[in-house]
Design an enzyme around this catalytic site. Structure first.
Site, mmCIF file in Angstrom:
data_model
loop_
_atom_site.group_PDB
_atom_site.id
_atom_site.type_symbol
_atom_site.label_atom_id
_atom_site.label_comp_id
_atom_site.label_asym_id
_atom_site.label_seq_id
_atom_site.Cartn_x
_atom_site.Cartn_y
_atom_site.Cartn_z
ATOM 1 N NE ARG A 148 -3.323 2.256 3.025
ATOM 2 C CZ ARG A 148 -3.026 3.155 3.963
ATOM 3 N NH1 ARG A 148 -2.009 2.973 4.771
ATOM 4 N NH2 ARG A 148 -3.756 4.243 4.101
ATOM 5 C CG HIS A 181 -0.816 8.862 3.567
ATOM 6 N ND1 HIS A 181 -0.944 7.502 3.790
ATOM 7 C CD2 HIS A 181 -0.418 9.388 4.756
ATOM 8 C CE1 HIS A 181 -0.622 7.225 5.048
ATOM 9 N NE2 HIS A 181 -0.299 8.349 5.660
ATOM 10 C CD GLU A 230 -4.462 7.531 10.045
ATOM 11 O OE1 GLU A 230 -3.982 8.584 10.499
ATOM 12 O OE2 GLU A 230 -4.128 6.417 10.453
ATOM 13 C CG ASN A 277 -4.894 3.267 8.863
ATOM 14 O OD1 ASN A 277 -5.025 2.275 8.136
ATOM 15 N ND2 ASN A 277 -4.443 4.432 8.419
ATOM 16 C CE1 TYR A 317 0.480 2.549 13.565
ATOM 17 C CE2 TYR A 317 -1.446 3.765 12.821
ATOM 18 C CZ TYR A 317 -0.229 3.169 12.558
ATOM 19 O OH TYR A 317 0.267 3.181 11.277
ATOM 20 C CD GLU A 363 -1.291 3.911 8.173
ATOM 21 O OE1 GLU A 363 -1.056 4.359 9.316
ATOM 22 O OE2 GLU A 363 -1.440 4.633 7.177
#
Ligand code: PNW
Length: 470
Positions: free
Chosen positions: A80, A124, A169, A298, A300, A375
């Site tokens: 990606r 991005h 995002e 994504n 985290y 991600e």
């Protein structure tokens, strides 16, 4: 129960890694590329750690063949990456620059030759500076320009790239770019956060339409969001309300119009003193609500929110960077708390249960939509030892935990189709510059030499076998 058994993933599960143009390409002034907002921002003193810029970054623009070789060596099946808008359409308007498109064509072909599926993200975060000078995302025209750009890239690469995403995002673009100002363009204007969010949503909708008009029918078009996994600090009604407010701003401001065709009522009420939302025109929500082929998520770390506690200085450690300006428009008094977990070098709590929750949530919301984790990964202070090896057991543990979470979600019936590890290479980590390392491949930013870390070997094994070791 199954602790001694390997966790086997579906046979067609897509094992990949991810990067983004500004974070790895460098070559900032070559082949007609003009500045994006991240060039301007990073060259402004005080904005990025140590004054780092993406001028050279990983020099991927010149070393892409070596990087494809690394991916092949690691047995990755997908990659990606994002396209630099100002490399392809320097002013954000008008005709495309052929050399810019050629770079991405060659990259896609190189990947395909090695059996690696290219997955393109159109945006991005690197808006052409000229469009920011005309007002940026708070201006509706930026969405229209994005649709034109999507059309150009779709037309140029649609014959070889089958997986597409409009945005990465949008939360960060709108809330960190125009709210807290820790990301480019570094503005802090409450209503602009909402306008930028809406125009990013509109860009997505118009972009999907533009892509559909040029891509072959079998192309997969989606978007990547980073929804908050927002938990109330306590079970009190006030804390649950704080979590609801943050969820509306972090997640539903994007996912509701994109997936369901309207903005949440509670969001409009929570932000009523900031804006009357008159920038939303009749028909916009329908435009934003395009049928999608997949949703990219994504993840985290989770977010823990509470009502104001009155416990001294309300440190706004929401995991989104420190700024005197709150991005949480209309809910600036919400406080954030750190979970009692180990932290990564970003100060982010390591908690794979949040990923299970996130996947379940969207499976419930849009059961028929395939999900990809676009991600996930961790920054640690990796050091090269005397023999030139980089051992990163913390990263392996992080990846193992989160892949375990995905496996668990799949077992529970969630349709997760693949995983893109962030990141292939250590790279320009936005406001943190080169001080945070997310790669499974170490990059020496003086020599630009690449050295796979032990996590790269570990991930190659996982991707090759399609299972997590017991
Ligand atoms: C994401 N925050 O960025 C991006 O998509 C990547 O480009 C980035 O390198 C990666 O995650 C690791 O940070 C984020 O402050 C940057 O909340 C900052 C935040 C969230 C995501």
């Amino acid at each position: 129960m199954t602790e001694n058994q390997p966790l086997v993933f579906p046979p067609d599960f897509l094992w990949g890694s991810a990067t983004a143009a500004y974070q790895i390409e460098g070559a900032a002034r070559e082949d007609g590329r003009t500045p994006s907002i991240w060039d301007t921002f990073s060259r402004t003193p005080g904005k990025v750690h140590a004054g780092d810029t993406g001028d050279v970054a990983c020099d991927h623009y010149h070393r892409w063949q070596e990087d494809i070789g690394l991916m092949a060596e690691l047995g990755l099946r997908a990659y990606r990456f994002s396209v630099s808008w100002s490399r392809v359409q320097p002013t954000g308007r008008g005709p495309a620059v052929q050399r810019g498109l050629d770079f991405y064509r060659a990259l896609a072909d190189g990947l395909l030759e090695r059996g690696i599926t290219p997955a393109i993200t159109l945006y991005h975060w690197d808006l052409p500076q000229d469009l920011e000078d005309a007002g940026g995302w708070p201006e509706r025209e930026t969405a229209e320009r994005f649709a034109e750009y999507a059309h150009i890239v779709g037309e140029a690469l649609g014959d070889r790239v089958s997986m597409w995403a409009t945005l990465n995002e949008p939360f960060c673009s709108a809330f960190l770019g125009y709210g807290s100002g820790v990301h480019a363009p570094g503005r802090h204007e409450s209503e602009s956060v909402l306008k930028a969010s809406h125009h990013l949503n509109l860009a997505h909708g118009l972009g999907v339409q533009a892509l559909r008009s040029v891509l072959p029918r079998n192309a997969e078009v989606g978007v990547t969001l980073n929804p908050g996994v927002v938990r109330p600090h306590t079970d009190s009604e006030a804390d649950r309300d704080a979590a609801r407010r943050i969820d509306a701003l972090h997640t539903r401001i994007f996912s509701d119009p994109m997936l369901h065709g309207s903005y949440p009522d509670d969001l409009r009420q929570d932000t009523a003193r900031v804006s009357d939302w008159s920038f939303v025109r009749a028909g916009d929500e329908a435009t934003i609500h395009q049928p999608l082929d997949y949703l990219g998520l994504n993840y985290y770390t989770p977010t823990i929110a509470s009502a104001p506690t009155g416990d001294g200085p309300a440190a706004r450690n929401d995991g989104h960077g420190i700024s005197e300006h709150s991005p949480w428009v209309g809910s600036e008094n919400v406080e954030f708390h750190l979970a009692n977990n180990d932290l990564t070098d970003m100060g982010w709590a390591i908690d794979p249960t949040g990923l299970v929750e996130l996947l379940q949530r969207f499976h419930r919301e849009v059961p028929q939509l395939p999900l990809f984790v676009t991600e996930n990964g961790a920054a640690f202070e990796d050091k090269m030892d005397a023999s030139g090896a980089v051992h990163d057991p913390d990263r392996i543990a992080y990846l193992n935990g989160h892949l375990g979470a995905i496996h668990q979600a799949i077992e529970q019936g969630v349709d997760v189709r693949g995983y893109f590890l962030w990141s292939l290479l250590d790279n320009f980590e936005w406001a943190y510059g080169y001080s945070k390392r997310f790669g499974v491949v170490h990059v020496d930013f003086d020599t630009l030499q690449r050295t796979p870390k032990s996590s790269a070997r570990w991930y190659a094994e996982v991707a090759g076998s399609g299972q997590l070791p017991a």
